[in-house]
Design a protein around this motif. Structure first.
Motif, PDB file in Angstrom:
ATOM      1  N   GLU A 227       3.692  68.568   6.930  1.00 30.88           N
ATOM      2  CA  GLU A 227       4.713  67.704   6.330  1.00 30.88           C
ATOM      3  C   GLU A 227       5.012  68.154   4.902  1.00 30.88           C
ATOM      4  N   GLU A 228       3.980  68.543   4.177  1.00 28.98           N
ATOM      5  CA  GLU A 228       4.166  68.997   2.796  1.00 28.98           C
ATOM      6  C   GLU A 228       5.044  70.251   2.758  1.00 28.98           C
ATOM      7  N   GLN A 229       4.806  71.182   3.668  1.00 25.87           N
ATOM      8  CA  GLN A 229       5.604  72.404   3.719  1.00 25.87           C
ATOM      9  C   GLN A 229       7.047  72.096   4.099  1.00 25.87           C
ATOM     10  N   LYS A 230       7.233  71.154   5.030  1.00 27.81           N
ATOM     11  CA  LYS A 230       8.592  70.761   5.416  1.00 27.81           C
ATOM     12  C   LYS A 230       9.337  70.148   4.236  1.00 27.81           C
ATOM     13  N   GLU A 231       8.643  69.335   3.455  1.00 32.35           N
ATOM     14  CA  GLU A 231       9.265  68.717   2.293  1.00 32.35           C
ATOM     15  C   GLU A 231       9.660  69.774   1.262  1.00 32.35           C
ATOM     16  N   LYS A 232       8.808  70.770   1.054  1.00 35.52           N
ATOM     17  CA  LYS A 232       9.138  71.852   0.125  1.00 35.52           C
ATOM     18  C   LYS A 232      10.359  72.635   0.590  1.00 35.52           C
ATOM     19  N   VAL A 233      10.413  72.905   1.886  1.00 36.30           N
ATOM     20  CA  VAL A 233      11.557  73.642   2.434  1.00 36.30           C
ATOM     21  C   VAL A 233      12.833  72.841   2.246  1.00 36.30           C
ATOM     22  N   ASP A 234      12.765  71.541   2.529  1.00 37.88           N
ATOM     23  CA  ASP A 234      13.942  70.689   2.377  1.00 37.88           C
ATOM     24  C   ASP A 234      14.401  70.611   0.924  1.00 37.88           C
ATOM     25  N   SER A 235      13.438  70.498   0.001  1.00 38.14           N
ATOM     26  CA  SER A 235      13.823  70.417  -1.413  1.00 38.14           C
ATOM     27  C   SER A 235      14.420  71.734  -1.887  1.00 38.14           C
ATOM     28  N   ARG A 236      13.882  72.854  -1.456  1.00 36.84           N
ATOM     29  CA  ARG A 236      14.457  74.155  -1.821  1.00 36.84           C
ATOM     30  C   ARG A 236      15.857  74.302  -1.246  1.00 36.84           C
ATOM     31  N   LYS A 237      16.041  73.820  -0.032  1.00 38.50           N
ATOM     32  CA  LYS A 237      17.361  73.893   0.600  1.00 38.50           C
ATOM     33  C   LYS A 237      18.373  73.079  -0.193  1.00 38.50           C
ATOM     34  N   GLU A 238      17.988  71.872  -0.607  1.00 45.81           N
ATOM     35  CA  GLU A 238      18.877  71.032  -1.397  1.00 45.81           C
ATOM     36  C   GLU A 238      19.219  71.695  -2.723  1.00 45.81           C
ATOM     37  N   GLU A 239      18.207  72.276  -3.388  1.00 46.25           N
ATOM     38  CA  GLU A 239      18.450  72.965  -4.653  1.00 46.25           C
ATOM     39  C   GLU A 239      19.423  74.120  -4.467  1.00 46.25           C
ATOM     40  N   GLN A 240      19.238  74.877  -3.411  1.00 45.69           N
ATOM     41  CA  GLN A 240      20.120  76.019  -3.167  1.00 45.69           C
ATOM     42  C   GLN A 240      21.541  75.565  -2.868  1.00 45.69           C
ATOM     43  N   LEU A 241      21.683  74.495  -2.105  1.00 44.20           N
ATOM     44  CA  LEU A 241      23.015  73.965  -1.819  1.00 44.20           C
ATOM     45  C   LEU A 241      23.712  73.505  -3.101  1.00 44.20           C
ATOM     46  N   LYS A 242      22.961  72.858  -4.009  1.00 43.69           N
ATOM     47  CA  LYS A 242      23.533  72.440  -5.292  1.00 43.69           C
ATOM     48  C   LYS A 242      23.975  73.664  -6.102  1.00 43.69           C
ATOM     49  N   LYS A 243      23.154  74.719  -6.124  1.00 38.37           N
ATOM     50  CA  LYS A 243      23.513  75.947  -6.840  1.00 38.37           C
ATOM     51  C   LYS A 243      24.754  76.580  -6.237  1.00 38.37           C
ATOM     52  N   ASP A 244      24.827  76.575  -4.929  1.00 40.73           N
ATOM     53  CA  ASP A 244      25.992  77.161  -4.256  1.00 40.73           C
ATOM     54  C   ASP A 244      27.261  76.379  -4.580  1.00 40.73           C
ATOM     55  N   GLU A 245      27.141  75.056  -4.598  1.00 37.19           N
ATOM     56  CA  GLU A 245      28.306  74.233  -4.935  1.00 37.19           C
ATOM     57  C   GLU A 245      28.731  74.462  -6.378  1.00 37.19           C
ATOM     58  N   ALA A 246      27.771  74.642  -7.272  1.00 38.33           N
ATOM     59  CA  ALA A 246      28.085  74.854  -8.694  1.00 38.33           C
ATOM     60  C   ALA A 246      28.797  76.194  -8.897  1.00 38.33           C
ATOM     61  N   GLN A 247      28.531  77.173  -8.072  1.00 38.24           N
ATOM     62  CA  GLN A 247      29.153  78.483  -8.223  1.00 38.24           C
ATOM     63  C   GLN A 247      30.577  78.510  -7.721  1.00 38.24           C
ATOM     64  N   LYS A 248      30.979  77.555  -6.898  1.00 35.70           N
ATOM     65  CA  LYS A 248      32.340  77.551  -6.347  1.00 35.70           C
ATOM     66  C   LYS A 248      33.355  77.118  -7.327  1.00 35.70           C
TER      67      LYS A 248
END
Length: 55
Positions: free
Chosen positions: A34-55
């Motif tokens: 569960e801890e690893q899944k949470e880390k993956v999800d948080s990294r995914k959210e961070e990356q999506l925010k970065k991608d949106e900021a670059q557009k």
């Protein structure tokens, strides 16, 4: 096309098919804690925010 060339082609194709089947057979799924899944999800959210900021 003589017999030697045909034989080499058959061996080459057979080697490729055997390699693919070996990779398919040895591939396995892995379970995340569960801890690893949470880390993956948080990294995914961070990356999506970065991608949106670059557009």
């Amino acid at each position: 096309m003589n017999l030697t060339i045909l034989f080499i082609i058959v061996i080459a194709v057979g080697s490729v098919v055997a390699g693919i089947l070996l990779i398919k057979q040895s591939a396995s799924k892995f379970e995340l804690s569960e801890e690893q899944k949470e880390k993956v999800d948080s990294r995914k959210e961070e990356q999506l925010k970065k991608d949106e900021a670059q557009k």
